[in-house]
Scaffold this motif. Sequence first.
Motif, PDB file in Angstrom:
ATOM      1  N   ARG A 110     -10.665  47.588 -34.750  1.00  0.00           N
ATOM      2  CA  ARG A 110      -9.335  47.722 -35.381  1.00  0.00           C
ATOM      3  C   ARG A 110      -9.194  49.092 -36.050  1.00  0.00           C
ATOM      4  O   ARG A 110     -10.027  49.460 -36.875  1.00  0.00           O
ATOM      5  CB  ARG A 110      -9.162  46.635 -36.438  1.00  0.00           C
ATOM      6  N   PHE A 111      -8.123  49.793 -35.702  1.00  0.00           N
ATOM      7  CA  PHE A 111      -7.739  51.018 -36.408  1.00  0.00           C
ATOM      8  C   PHE A 111      -6.487  50.721 -37.241  1.00  0.00           C
ATOM      9  O   PHE A 111      -5.478  50.256 -36.685  1.00  0.00           O
ATOM     10  CB  PHE A 111      -7.381  52.135 -35.428  1.00  0.00           C
ATOM     11  N   THR A 112      -6.529  51.020 -38.504  1.00  0.00           N
ATOM     12  CA  THR A 112      -5.347  50.846 -39.355  1.00  0.00           C
ATOM     13  C   THR A 112      -4.826  52.221 -39.743  1.00  0.00           C
ATOM     14  O   THR A 112      -5.549  53.012 -40.360  1.00  0.00           O
ATOM     15  CB  THR A 112      -5.716  50.039 -40.611  1.00  0.00           C
ATOM     16  N   CYS A 113      -3.588  52.499 -39.391  1.00  0.00           N
ATOM     17  CA  CYS A 113      -3.026  53.809 -39.696  1.00  0.00           C
ATOM     18  C   CYS A 113      -1.769  53.663 -40.552  1.00  0.00           C
ATOM     19  O   CYS A 113      -0.663  53.520 -40.019  1.00  0.00           O
ATOM     20  CB  CYS A 113      -2.695  54.573 -38.432  1.00  0.00           C
ATOM     21  N   PRO A 114      -1.929  53.730 -41.872  1.00  0.00           N
ATOM     22  CA  PRO A 114      -0.747  53.633 -42.736  1.00  0.00           C
ATOM     23  C   PRO A 114      -0.011  54.959 -42.854  1.00  0.00           C
ATOM     24  O   PRO A 114       0.982  55.024 -43.571  1.00  0.00           O
ATOM     25  CB  PRO A 114      -1.351  53.212 -44.084  1.00  0.00           C
TER      26      PRO A 114
END
Lengths: 153, 153, 153, 153, 153, 153, 153, 153, 153, 153
Positions: free
Chosen positions: C41-45
């Motif tokens: 999982r990559f989370t890019c806020p």
Amino acid sequence: MSETYQGLTQLGHASAQPATPEQAVLERVPNPHAGTAYLVRFTCPEFTSLCPITGQPDFAHIVIDYVPDGWIVESKSLKLYLASFRNHGAFHEACTMDIAQRLVALLDPLWLRIGGYWFPRGGIPIDVFWQTGAPPAGVWVPDQGVAPYRGRG
Amino acid sequence: MSETYQGLTQLGHASAQPATPEQAVLERVPNPHAGTAYLVRFTCPEFTSLCPITGQPDFAHIVIDYVPDGWIVESKSLKLYLASFRNHGAFHEACTMDIAQRLVALLDPLWLRIGGYWFPRGGIPIDVFWQTGAPPAGVWVPDQGVAPYRGRG
Amino acid sequence: MSETYQGLTQLGHASAQPATPEQAVLERVPNPHAGTAYLVRFTCPEFTSLCPITGQPDFAHIVIDYVPDGWIVESKSLKLYLASFRNHGAFHEACTMDIAQRLVALLDPLWLRIGGYWFPRGGIPIDVFWQTGAPPAGVWVPDQGVAPYRGRG
Amino acid sequence: MSETYQGLTQLGHASAQPATPEQAVLERVPNPHAGTAYLVRFTCPEFTSLCPITGQPDFAHIVIDYVPDGWIVESKSLKLYLASFRNHGAFHEACTMDIAQRLVALLDPLWLRIGGYWFPRGGIPIDVFWQTGAPPAGVWVPDQGVAPYRGRG
Amino acid sequence: MSETYQGLTQLGHASAQPATPEQAVLERVPNPHAGTAYLVRFTCPEFTSLCPITGQPDFAHIVIDYVPDGWIVESKSLKLYLASFRNHGAFHEACTMDIAQRLVALLDPLWLRIGGYWFPRGGIPIDVFWQTGAPPAGVWVPDQGVAPYRGRG
Amino acid sequence: MSETYQGLTQLGHASAQPATPEQAVLERVPNPHAGTAYLVRFTCPEFTSLCPITGQPDFAHIVIDYVPDGWIVESKSLKLYLASFRNHGAFHEACTMDIAQRLVALLDPLWLRIGGYWFPRGGIPIDVFWQTGAPPAGVWVPDQGVAPYRGRG
Amino acid sequence: MSETYQGLTQLGHASAQPATPEQAVLERVPNPHAGTAYLVRFTCPEFTSLCPITGQPDFAHIVIDYVPDGWIVESKSLKLYLASFRNHGAFHEACTMDIAQRLVALLDPLWLRIGGYWFPRGGIPIDVFWQTGAPPAGVWVPDQGVAPYRGRG
Amino acid sequence: MSETYQGLTQLGHASAQPATPEQAVLERVPNPHAGTAYLVRFTCPEFTSLCPITGQPDFAHIVIDYVPDGWIVESKSLKLYLASFRNHGAFHEACTMDIAQRLVALLDPLWLRIGGYWFPRGGIPIDVFWQTGAPPAGVWVPDQGVAPYRGRG
Amino acid sequence: MSETYQGLTQLGHASAQPATPEQAVLERVPNPHAGTAYLVRFTCPEFTSLCPITGQPDFAHIVIDYVPDGWIVESKSLKLYLASFRNHGAFHEACTMDIAQRLVALLDPLWLRIGGYWFPRGGIPIDVFWQTGAPPAGVWVPDQGVAPYRGRG
Amino acid sequence: MSETYQGLTQLGHASAQPATPEQAVLERVPNPHAGTAYLVRFTCPEFTSLCPITGQPDFAHIVIDYVPDGWIVESKSLKLYLASFRNHGAFHEACTMDIAQRLVALLDPLWLRIGGYWFPRGGIPIDVFWQTGAPPAGVWVPDQGVAPYRGRG
Ligand SMILES: [Ca+2]
Ligand SMILES: [Ca+2]
Ligand SMILES: [Ca+2]
Ligand SMILES: [Ca+2]
Ligand SMILES: [Ca+2]
Ligand SMILES: [Ca+2]
Ligand SMILES: [Ca+2]
Ligand SMILES: [Ca+2]
Ligand SMILES: [Ca+2]
Ligand SMILES: [Ca+2]
Ligand SMILES: [Ca+2]
Ligand SMILES: [Ca+2]
Ligand SMILES: [Ca+2]
Ligand SMILES: [Ca+2]
Ligand SMILES: [Ca+2]
Ligand SMILES: [Ca+2]
């Protein structure tokens, strides 16, 4: 049980639920830490009374903070007193202030405050906040921290 | 703007707020990803209508999920459509279902669901949940995750 | 650094920010755990693009989940690729789907999904959810758990 | 119902929703606890008005705190007054301040404050905070505790 | 639209996004409530600039509180001004302080403060907090209440 | 009011609070969306009954979900029915199940479930969960999402 | 201490911190509930390793769920093993998978999964999720429930 | 890069991780906003040191607030300094205070405070809070807002 | 009190706290809703036992879900049983499983599960999850929803 | 270990759990930062004692803040002291105040406060808050931030 508790009529006895706030016997015992200014918080999320106009039930989350002087309230009698509003018709402000003022009359505390967080009516909840005055200097009085009404979403 | 949008009457125009849901022109454009089963979520925390009995305002938080087939809804027209309920009198269930069914009629989607989270009346909020059937196999449909009604405390 | 990374043009180099998604060089390396079906999982806020109609900036919180097969994406190149949308004009759905489809083309993963959680426009945020199909049997795919849009209050 | 409420025109009557703030009749009754400085909080998550420029609907979460002197506001009339902004066009600041100032004019309270928490426009919500001055000494004034705007993620 | 807004160049016009903070035209209108010390809060979760060293994008959540004196900022021009940092290279402290100081120069407010909550770099986010001095006596200044950085878990 | 509601004895009338669940008249109207399997949720955080052993008050947060078939419950009569437990003595399980079973008897729904979330006694709260069986295929049944009991800290 | 623990070299002894994962002695004891399929969760918010490229420290929140068969891991040896990554250079995926696979090799469990929730680098955190396959039928496997990465605001 | 940064040895260079706090070179640059009393907050959730008695790793979440006078700390050197405690043995209080005092010595700030939020040992976490004295008048110093330790449930 | 409760030795009596789990008398009464598959949840955040190795106290938050068949547990006896672990030395897994298995032996339920959420030791909490098998078809089994361990920050 | 710790009887030794608070040996060491007014917080969510009337267990979440003068408390002895209340019968107020006063007697601190957050009895939890007086000027004393009691819902 120590002598302190000997005059009490409810603690350690089977106690009928008083039918009205007037019939409720709110009892006190000597403050075991008299001379030390500490704060006691009672949180009562189980409070209900009746609307004086419609007779429909009202609900509130009540938080009481006080700094005892010579007396502390006996907690079983407090519980029964709060429950005695179940069939009592009064406005939100009156219920909240009555509780506070009866405790003040009984205990003559150094300081007391009450927060009454009422469930919404007509989409708008009312909260009532009262204290006997500015807190005594040097006493620690934390926020009551009750979540604000959010509506939905 | 691409040809796709040329027939639209509201996007990119000054648009008067439609007075009723019937007058609102809900528009559609071809699905630019037709053939790919993706889900689109619109969250509308700004919804209000009128009680059909009393004329008093009602409020809701509305969430719409759908899997487009050949068409997608043009979002400015959706916003105007939702706002057109402002002077519309209908029960909670009817408002919620009407929105869903009008979208279904317009878009003939692969799948659609709606959650209507209404503000409390008489101390009791009503939520309405509807979907066109089981979600299409293999499509990702996350929880709407709207906070439940808490009351106070 | 191991041989695996020798062909890479960006990792471990000073890399200019690519001006467009087309110019961005998304790179891959062999999956070091090929044969084991795990999820990354990559989370890019920190994502922003431009509205293709008005040129005003749009913002999103993007979460990408994938189960690699033979290749994994090199993460510095992914970061630069995501940042390359900064001056790119596209609709919410298009940005979200383009990212997903470019990754699918590069990696040919066992499975991939993307959640695009866009900031509100006109009071209504749009979320876009897509996956390549039902998750592979036996793979653990947790909720993305992104907080739903709340509005105010 | 006590004499106090006899002059009221709305409480206990079927009341048409007033069409404008000007037509709304905001009523007051004598403060039953006059002489005791307590705070009353009304939380209204159901507030809507119109943009004076575009006619589009605006939404807000409004919280009013006041310390009554001789009068308290009758709450049904307050509810109808707040609802009367539904077709009223005014800027966020004006709506918020108008509500506060009308209450001040009616009640001449010891103190009053208002928090207007408006839904975002152009990605940026505006909050308006006003009070009549420093709170009266010794009165308990809890935080309104409304969640800050978060955007997404 | 009232006369007040006649000199404005952006509100109610199609406005190109200014390319730099210097090119942005930040506009003001007379304070409609001059003489009343109220606080206005703008929350901008959609802010981005560039690192002056590397050219990589930076992101921040910006909250501005101010107490107007003779002028208020026109909010569309504020939005465009904030967006004009998109291609501007500056350190976190400089961006945050520049915004505050430009608003002070334009508005000569009774008081202003800014909170800049920057996304982490090197695992450590930087927040910048500045105000023009102690808040004016009697003005209500709520916490900004932005969630602290948590990391993971 | 439409013909549908003409037989109702409580909606739109002044209704005395029924003294017992037996005296409460729970009313139904034809399902306006019969043939469409949607779910309705009622959340009642204002529920109280009496302990059958001690006569002390008990409190619960009750959530009812149902999928109507030919009938829906009239919501004012539901509110009065729930309030009629105020002086009723019964165990937690009995109150919760009685409410569910009376609704089932009245409505013959496609499906119904109830969650009774009771306040702690002896430090241990009891929750009661019941449904009429597996939810009907294709109906959307979200989590009730009630916060678990936490104790303190 | 029971015989079961007699062969252990670390529990109940002063144990030097192993310098590398290879040197760490991960120990097992017979499953005291062999034949009962229960799940054990270890939550380790105190995990750190080194970046294999730069030597800079990395941090993660690690959660391990497993269903033991004949053996359970001795928890002090697990703690020392996890701490032995402190000076170990490896990528996020490798660390996470190595821990899981070493446990699988040692314990031959009925099922195991690991969630590695890594702190952000370059603004983008990576999570790694792996399980040995679908959970065994009838075993209860709750969500790990770790908060998603939020960024700021 | 401006002249200000020319003497720096770490920013913009590949920098080896210093082995001890003593070897770490904490660097400063002139305060670009000298004369303006603003607060800078660094949040470091990635901190680890060693127990001086057992050699076992300790973990903390560290938050540093300061009001610069003539100097600001260069943030890359701060990051390396904090990471240099990785193999340093010291008690919680000593680590926390050492960090604060070294920054005070380097920067001679108008004011500084540190919050060290340590992970539990023996079931009881220790937090350490220190500031150089009362905050300078007129400076805005928000709560650090770190979640209190909760245990379980 | 009904005949059902006549054989009970603890409910409605003054009951000494049993000294060990073996001495505790766990009692049952006939299921008043036998034939209806409902779930009962007991949440016990007040649980403590002793470490069998060191004698130090351990703490847990315990949640028990079960679907009764012919019997339900009498809740006062359950409370006393849980409290009887106070001076009992056993590992986390053993305590958790013993409670579950004793209830299974007593009640022969249709289904039962237990979640034991233990406070951290050595920085790592252990949770134990067990159920008697897959839940019975058609029974509603909500998540226990206990917050995961967070550590600090 | 430094000389400071040489007189200690428990740290670094196997220590039997003291049977009563009186038997517990609370130890102190010289304040290593004497002359610097910092605050130390101990959070103990694992506290239990007995009701002096009924002998039933009570539970609390205890938080202690103090500003040391010449001495600090040795933390292992504090842990053992707190655990020694396990078989001690005393009221909530007495337990809370006794802990505080014993620490004051041992340490003669510049300042100390204690928050005792007790689990509910009779539906109403009691919190006890005490401090030795107003905090010393210039010392940073953050909120304890313990979540208020919520009940259910
Ligand atoms: Ca506070
Ligand atoms: Ca809302
Ligand atoms: Ca879910
Ligand atoms: Ca609510
Ligand atoms: Ca889930
Ligand atoms: Ca506050
Ligand atoms: Ca505050
Ligand atoms: Ca769920
Ligand atoms: Ca779940
Ligand atoms: Ca955000
Ligand atoms: Ca605060
Ligand atoms: Ca707890
Ligand atoms: Ca769930
Ligand atoms: Ca953390
Ligand atoms: Ca505070
Ligand atoms: Ca509640």
